[in-house]
Write a protein that holds these residues in place. Structure first.
Motif, short mmCIF file in Angstrom:
data_model
loop_
_atom_site.label_atom_id
_atom_site.label_comp_id
_atom_site.label_asym_id
_atom_site.label_seq_id
_atom_site.Cartn_x
_atom_site.Cartn_y
_atom_site.Cartn_z
N TYR A 148 0.60 -1.04 0.18
CA TYR A 148 0.41 0.31 -0.11
C TYR A 148 0.85 1.26 0.15
CZ TYR A 148 -2.53 3.89 2.17
OH TYR A 148 -3.46 4.03 2.27
N VAL A 149 1.73 1.17 0.30
CA VAL A 149 2.89 1.89 1.06
C VAL A 149 3.68 2.45 -0.31
CG1 VAL A 149 5.21 2.81 1.80
CG2 VAL A 149 3.29 1.95 3.04
N ARG A 150 3.98 1.11 -1.76
CA ARG A 150 4.39 1.62 -2.36
C ARG A 150 3.63 2.14 -3.60
NH1 ARG A 150 6.01 -3.28 -1.50
NH2 ARG A 150 5.28 -3.87 -2.86
N LEU A 151 2.13 1.86 -3.62
CA LEU A 151 1.18 2.61 -4.32
C LEU A 151 1.25 3.35 -4.23
CD1 LEU A 151 -1.18 1.60 -6.58
CD2 LEU A 151 -2.16 1.22 -5.01
N ILE A 152 0.76 4.11 -2.85
CA ILE A 152 0.55 5.64 -2.16
C ILE A 152 1.75 6.65 -2.76
CG2 ILE A 152 -0.41 7.37 -0.91
CD1 ILE A 152 -2.23 4.96 -1.41
N THR A 153 2.85 6.43 -2.24
CA THR A 153 3.92 6.91 -2.21
C THR A 153 5.03 7.14 -3.13
OG1 THR A 153 5.52 5.62 -0.96
CG2 THR A 153 3.97 7.28 0.37
N GLY A 154 4.92 6.42 -3.99
CA GLY A 154 5.80 6.03 -4.97
C GLY A 154 7.19 5.76 -4.37
N MET A 155 7.13 4.56 -3.64
CA MET A 155 8.46 4.56 -2.75
C MET A 155 8.81 3.07 -3.06
SD MET A 155 10.50 5.30 0.67
CE MET A 155 9.03 4.49 1.38
N LYS A 156 9.65 2.33 -3.26
CA LYS A 156 10.14 1.10 -3.88
C LYS A 156 10.70 0.77 -2.50
CE LYS A 156 11.02 2.99 -9.16
NZ LYS A 156 9.58 2.00 -9.25
N GLN A 188 8.45 5.04 10.83
CA GLN A 188 8.88 4.07 9.91
C GLN A 188 9.24 4.55 9.02
OE1 GLN A 188 11.40 2.36 11.27
NE2 GLN A 188 10.89 1.81 13.77
N ILE A 189 7.36 5.07 8.74
CA ILE A 189 7.35 4.96 7.22
C ILE A 189 7.89 6.45 6.59
CG2 ILE A 189 5.53 4.96 5.14
CD1 ILE A 189 3.81 2.66 6.91
N GLU A 190 7.16 7.59 7.47
CA GLU A 190 7.51 8.57 7.38
C GLU A 190 8.89 9.05 7.55
OE1 GLU A 190 6.80 13.02 9.45
OE2 GLU A 190 6.08 11.52 10.44
N MET A 191 10.08 8.11 8.31
CA MET A 191 11.34 8.91 8.36
C MET A 191 12.07 8.10 6.41
SD MET A 191 12.41 9.76 11.34
CE MET A 191 14.40 9.62 10.49
N LYS A 192 11.67 6.85 6.46
CA LYS A 192 12.40 6.50 5.14
C LYS A 192 11.73 6.82 3.82
CE LYS A 192 12.25 1.45 6.47
NZ LYS A 192 11.18 2.26 8.31
N PHE A 193 10.32 7.42 3.86
CA PHE A 193 9.93 8.97 2.89
C PHE A 193 10.47 10.21 2.67
CE2 PHE A 193 6.52 11.51 0.76
CZ PHE A 193 6.06 11.01 -0.75
N THR A 194 10.57 10.61 3.62
CA THR A 194 11.40 11.60 4.15
C THR A 194 12.91 11.69 3.37
OG1 THR A 194 9.91 12.69 5.63
CG2 THR A 194 11.96 13.90 5.63
N GLU A 226 -3.64 4.78 12.33
CA GLU A 226 -2.28 5.72 12.14
C GLU A 226 -1.53 5.89 10.42
OE1 GLU A 226 0.84 7.81 14.79
OE2 GLU A 226 1.29 6.00 13.81
N ALA A 227 -0.55 4.44 10.65
CA ALA A 227 0.06 4.01 8.90
C ALA A 227 -0.83 4.10 8.14
CB ALA A 227 0.72 3.15 9.29
N LEU A 228 -2.64 3.62 8.03
CA LEU A 228 -2.76 3.61 6.30
C LEU A 228 -3.01 5.29 6.13
CD1 LEU A 228 -4.85 2.01 4.78
CD2 LEU A 228 -7.06 2.71 7.03
N TRP A 229 -3.66 5.71 7.77
CA TRP A 229 -4.11 7.53 6.86
C TRP A 229 -2.41 8.41 6.75
CZ3 TRP A 229 -8.60 7.46 4.98
CH2 TRP A 229 -9.69 6.70 5.42
N GLY A 230 -2.02 8.17 7.76
CA GLY A 230 0.02 8.50 7.32
C GLY A 230 0.02 8.59 5.95
N VAL A 231 0.16 7.00 5.36
CA VAL A 231 0.83 7.45 4.37
C VAL A 231 -0.04 8.55 3.50
CG1 VAL A 231 1.38 5.81 2.44
CG2 VAL A 231 0.94 5.11 4.64
N ILE A 232 -1.45 8.63 3.14
CA ILE A 232 -2.02 9.48 2.58
C ILE A 232 -1.37 10.74 2.81
CG2 ILE A 232 -3.91 10.18 1.76
CD1 ILE A 232 -5.20 8.00 2.23
N LYS A 233 -1.34 11.56 3.89
CA LYS A 233 -1.30 13.02 4.20
C LYS A 233 0.17 12.86 3.64
CE LYS A 233 -0.34 15.81 8.03
NZ LYS A 233 1.03 17.00 7.70
N LEU A 234 1.14 12.24 4.47
CA LEU A 234 2.52 11.98 3.23
C LEU A 234 2.62 12.64 1.88
CD1 LEU A 234 4.43 9.36 5.56
CD2 LEU A 234 4.77 11.65 5.82
N ILE A 239 3.47 16.70 -2.38
CA ILE A 239 3.20 17.25 -3.71
C ILE A 239 2.33 18.89 -3.03
CG2 ILE A 239 1.13 17.81 -4.99
CD1 ILE A 239 0.30 14.69 -5.12
N PHE A 240 1.73 19.55 -2.36
CA PHE A 240 1.33 19.91 -1.64
C PHE A 240 2.49 21.17 -0.21
CE2 PHE A 240 -2.71 18.34 -3.58
CZ PHE A 240 -2.01 19.56 -4.34
#
Length: 262
Positions: A148-156, A188-194, A226-234, A239-240
């Motif tokens: 799900y994270v890969r799909l939403i964020t594009g992070m591989k 954990q997702i936020e740190m990697k995505f950042t 928290e992760a489910l909705w947090g990914v969308i916010k990230l 983008i914005f």
């Protein structure tokens, strides 16, 4: 003798594991690692056990005491700041319960030290599904959460929620740690995505994750959601609110040396 690498282990009621996990980290012969325990005032006496170990290993074992249970993410942020203040070059996060294989520490550190990556992730999913003794439901939740994270964020990154990670010092210096929002899975997702958005290289190192034998898991449904909705916010912020992903200039680095990744 102080190492260039430190392993940060957050604890809350880990008396069954803490002495053994510290000993296992200190016993690594390929590379020397120091240990920082971030303890949230564990009522089971985890902190007292750590202090007794510090009396024997004052140069290599350290403790950061906090007033109470404040969340995994804030524990790591406190640990990161502590390590940066003491000039560690490689800063590793891991669990206290032996779910992360201690013998992979040298490979994670080496992956960053050899210049192959800025962030090395101990990954359960880079070479299939390497999880032992997890209930099927939890395994599927974790695996599909990363998809799900890969799909939403594009992070591989295959294992976006992994908690076994080595950071080069520059990565943590470049991130505004006070701006990190999430405390559980999403941390954990936020740190990697950042790090990804800032242009740092992330490489996954395959591990076998073994579910804890002693102690109690801290996972719950609120952390998952928290992760489910947090990914969308990230993704929205990427983008914005691109300013959020601009690199900070580390102390001592010339102005203009750090910029926003494209």
């Amino acid at each position: 003798m102080k190492s260039d690498s430190i392993v940060i282990i957050p604890t809350y009621n880990e008396k069954e594991n803490i002495r053994a996990i510290i000993a296992a980290v200190l016993a690594q012969s390929e590379h020397q690692f120091d240990v920082l325990i971030v303890d949230d005032n564990s009522p089971d006496g985890t902190g007292a056990i750590v202090e007794s170990i510090i009396a024997e290993q004052p140069e290599r074992v350290h403790i950061l005491k906090r007033a109470g249970k404040q969340g995994l993410g804030t524990a790591y942020i406190a640990g990161f700041k502590w390590a940066l203040e003491r000039d560690y070059e490689y800063i590793i996060e891991m669990d206290a319960d032996f779910s992360h294989p201690v013998d992979k520490l040298p490979e994670l550190q080496r992956t960053c030290a050899d210049g192959n990556a800025d962030v090395a992730v101990g990954s359960r999913y880079i070479s299939g599904v390497n999880v032992v003794n997890w209930p099927m439901g939890r395994m599927l939740m974790s695996y599909y959460a990363s998809a799900y994270v890969r799909l939403i964020t594009g992070m591989k990154v295959k294992d976006a929620t992994a908690g076994y990670v080595c950071y080069r010092r520059e990565v943590l210096q470049s991130i505004d740690l006070d701006a990190i929002e999430f405390k559980g899975y999403a941390f954990q997702i936020e740190m990697k995505f950042t790090a990804h958005r800032m242009g740092f290289t992330i490489k996954e190192v395959p591990i076998v994750f073994v579910n804890r034998v002693l102690g109690t898991s801290k996972m719950n449904s609120s952390i998952f959601f928290e992760a489910l909705w947090g990914v969308i916010k990230l993704r929205w912020d990427s983008i914005f609110n691109k300013k959020r992903f601009q690199r900070r200039i580390p102390s001592g680095q010339p102005a203009g040396a750090a910029g926003q990744a494209t």
